[in-house]
Enzyme design. Structure first.
Site, PDB file in Angstrom:
ATOM      1  CG  ASP A  36      -2.054   0.947   1.136  1.00 46.78           C
ATOM      2  OD1 ASP A  36      -2.299   1.481   0.022  1.00 46.78           O
ATOM      3  OD2 ASP A  36      -2.712   1.199   2.161  1.00 46.78           O
ATOM      4  N   GLY A  39       0.069   5.478  -4.337  1.00 44.89           N
ATOM      5  CA  GLY A  39      -0.553   6.765  -4.675  1.00 44.89           C
ATOM      6  C   GLY A  39       0.056   7.889  -3.852  1.00 44.89           C
ATOM      7  NE  ARG A  40      -1.425   6.550   1.329  1.00 44.49           N
ATOM      8  CZ  ARG A  40      -1.535   5.593   2.252  1.00 44.49           C
ATOM      9  NH1 ARG A  40      -1.305   5.877   3.521  1.00 44.49           N
ATOM     10  NH2 ARG A  40      -1.893   4.380   1.900  1.00 44.49           N
ATOM     11  CG  ASN A  84      -7.502  -2.350  -5.999  1.00 45.53           C
ATOM     12  OD1 ASN A  84      -6.529  -3.078  -5.791  1.00 45.53           O
ATOM     13  ND2 ASN A  84      -7.845  -1.393  -5.126  1.00 45.53           N
ATOM     14  CD1 TRP A  85     -12.369  -5.988 -10.067  1.00 45.88           C
ATOM     15  CD2 TRP A  85     -11.439  -5.187 -11.945  1.00 45.88           C
ATOM     16  NE1 TRP A  85     -11.637  -6.997 -10.634  1.00 45.88           N
ATOM     17  CE2 TRP A  85     -11.056  -6.549 -11.787  1.00 45.88           C
ATOM     18  CE3 TRP A  85     -10.969  -4.483 -13.049  1.00 45.88           C
ATOM     19  CZ2 TRP A  85     -10.234  -7.201 -12.705  1.00 45.88           C
ATOM     20  CZ3 TRP A  85     -10.142  -5.147 -13.959  1.00 45.88           C
ATOM     21  CH2 TRP A  85      -9.784  -6.484 -13.791  1.00 45.88           C
ATOM     22  NE  ARG A 204      -2.951  -1.570   4.560  1.00 40.46           N
ATOM     23  CZ  ARG A 204      -4.177  -1.667   4.106  1.00 40.46           C
ATOM     24  NH1 ARG A 204      -4.974  -2.608   4.535  1.00 40.46           N
ATOM     25  NH2 ARG A 204      -4.634  -0.808   3.202  1.00 40.46           N
ATOM     26  NE  ARG A 210      -8.040   0.434   5.304  1.00 45.70           N
ATOM     27  CZ  ARG A 210      -7.653   1.695   5.482  1.00 45.70           C
ATOM     28  NH1 ARG A 210      -7.797   2.273   6.650  1.00 45.70           N
ATOM     29  NH2 ARG A 210      -7.148   2.383   4.480  1.00 45.70           N
ATOM     30  CG  LEU A 211      -6.297  -8.097   8.155  1.00 46.02           C
ATOM     31  CD1 LEU A 211      -6.945  -9.314   8.787  1.00 46.02           C
ATOM     32  CD2 LEU A 211      -4.885  -8.460   7.670  1.00 46.02           C
ATOM     33  CB  SER A 212      -7.779  -3.951   2.738  1.00 50.20           C
ATOM     34  OG  SER A 212      -7.509  -2.754   3.418  1.00 50.20           O
ATOM     35  CD  GLU A 223       2.630 -13.059  15.694  1.00 55.94           C
ATOM     36  OE1 GLU A 223       2.662 -11.884  16.087  1.00 55.94           O
ATOM     37  OE2 GLU A 223       2.094 -13.988  16.348  1.00 55.94           O
TER      38      GLU A 223
HETATM   39  C1  FPP Z   1      -2.031   0.213  -3.232  1.00 55.14           C
HETATM   40  O1  FPP Z   1      -1.527   1.513  -3.297  1.00 55.14           O
HETATM   41  C2  FPP Z   1      -1.468  -0.563  -4.318  1.00 55.14           C
HETATM   42  C3  FPP Z   1      -2.221  -1.143  -5.290  1.00 55.14           C
HETATM   43  C4  FPP Z   1      -3.681  -1.038  -5.347  1.00 55.14           C
HETATM   44  C5  FPP Z   1      -1.608  -1.890  -6.392  1.00 55.14           C
HETATM   45  C6  FPP Z   1      -0.360  -2.609  -6.098  1.00 55.14           C
HETATM   46  C7  FPP Z   1       0.363  -2.709  -7.376  1.00 55.14           C
HETATM   47  C8  FPP Z   1       1.701  -2.687  -7.514  1.00 55.14           C
HETATM   48  C9  FPP Z   1       2.621  -2.691  -6.385  1.00 55.14           C
HETATM   49  C10 FPP Z   1       2.350  -2.639  -8.862  1.00 55.14           C
HETATM   50  C11 FPP Z   1       1.957  -3.684  -9.822  1.00 55.14           C
HETATM   51  C12 FPP Z   1       2.066  -5.066  -9.284  1.00 55.14           C
HETATM   52  C13 FPP Z   1       2.849  -6.042  -9.776  1.00 55.14           C
HETATM   53  C14 FPP Z   1       2.770  -7.397  -9.181  1.00 55.14           C
HETATM   54  C15 FPP Z   1       3.772  -5.867 -10.898  1.00 55.14           C
HETATM   55  P1  FPP Z   1      -2.560   2.703  -3.429  1.00 55.14           P
HETATM   56  O2  FPP Z   1      -2.677   3.043  -4.867  1.00 55.14           O
HETATM   57  O3  FPP Z   1      -3.863   2.359  -2.780  1.00 55.14           O
HETATM   58  O4  FPP Z   1      -1.817   3.824  -2.631  1.00 55.14           O
HETATM   59  P2  FPP Z   1      -2.489   4.988  -1.779  1.00 55.14           P
HETATM   60  O5  FPP Z   1      -3.250   4.318  -0.649  1.00 55.14           O
HETATM   61  O6  FPP Z   1      -1.308   5.768  -1.299  1.00 55.14           O
HETATM   62  O7  FPP Z   1      -3.377   5.761  -2.697  1.00 55.14           O
END
Ligand code: FPP
Length: 264
Positions: A36, A39-40, A84-85, A204, A210-212, A223
């Site tokens: 996670d 984006g940030r 995420n969709w 995480r 959270r486990l989302s 753990e």
């Molecule tokens: C959460 O960060 C991350 C994701 C929803 C996607 C994870 C994808 C990758 C690490 C790259 C592609 C994966 C592979 C296996 C090549 P967020 O976008 O929710 O971040 P934020 O909470 O800061 O907005």
């Protein structure tokens, strides 16, 4: 004591693991990661979220390599959830392109490192080109036994449990199973993770507690380790630090340490 499944061999000699301060006999067999903060990470740099995902993909490579080097038997990465969709179309498209790129570009490396790829989730929901590349990499790496890399794609734990209930119900209707046969092992065997042990450690990144909707059944005794580091900044060294911290935890699985003589 944590035992490794027979087929999986550790790739680092015990003394090399000890140089990292790790006890080879207390490594987690299965590590799962909620990646996670992409984006940030991008926002902090006035960049597009997609740049964050691109940098996050590089971290995926680093962590897969480190896990293999350290002798982790199963690594599960939460790469795309059922929720995420609902993200903007352009972001979903970019994530799908990154996944496809990863599945193609890493195929050879996974093969050389003896890593078997599996996908946990609704593969049928993925765009055809991503699904085909995933199937090709799964097929190419199916006989590798050094490590299993699970990519959770279009994955949701509630969906997984629902699918398991549906599969068991169908078997009951077909007379292959009775309601009385169903125990915890039966349910576990019908999950996407049916052929692997539960995660010992869930990491995480980005400081969220959270486990989302990730491995809800399987995480019963995992753990959980939360780091404030954003996924694109996560390093091999921090991964090793977390493993060190894991080894200091007292895992009782609901039992108590029996240090006092019993009354009777
Ligand atoms: C959460 O960060 C991350 C994701 C929803 C996607 C994870 C994808 C990758 C690490 C790259 C592609 C994966 C592979 C296996 C090549 P967020 O976008 O929710 O971040 P934020 O909470 O800061 O907005």
């Amino acid at each position: 004591m944590i035992f490794l499944p027979k087929k999986k061999k550790r790739s680092l000699k015990s003394d090399a693991l000890t140089t990292f301060g790790l006890d080879p006999d207390r490594l987690p067999v299965h590590v799962a990661i909620i990646m996670d903060g992409n984006g940030r990470w991008a926002k902090k740099r006035f960049m597009n979220r997609i740049n964050g995902h691109e940098k996050g993909s590089k971290t995926v490579r680093t962590v897969v390599s480190a896990a293999r080097e350290l002798g982790i038997a199963y690594l599960t990465l939460y790469a795309f959830s059922t929720e995420n969709w609902a993200r903007p179309k352009a972001e979903v498209l970019a994530l799908m392109q990154l996944l496809k790129k990863f599945l193609v570009s890493e195929r050879q490396d996974l093969q050389e490192k003896g890593i078997c790829l599996q996908v946990l989730g609704q593969m049928e929901k993925l765009p055809e080109e991503v699904r085909n590349q995933a199937l090709e990499t799964i097929h190419a790496t199916r006989n590798n036994h050094e490590m299993t890399l699970n990519l959770a794609l279009s994955y949701g734990s509630r969906q997984e449990i629902t699918d398991a209930v549906r599969a068991m119900t169908k078997k009951i209707t077909a007379g292959e199973l009775t309601a009385e046969d169903i125990c915890e092992k039966t349910v576990a065997a019908h999950l996407y993770t049916g052929n692997m042990p539960d995660p010992d450690l869930i990491i995480r990144t980005s400081g969220e507690f959270r486990l989302s909707n990730f491995l809800l059944w399987q995480s019963a005794y995992a753990e959980i380790f939360v780091t404030h580091t954003l996924w694109p900044d996560f390093t091999r060294d921090e991964f090793i630090e977390i493993l060190t911290s894991f080894q200091k935890r007292d895992r009782r699985f609901g039992r108590v340490e029996c240090s006092m003589p019993s009354d009777g």
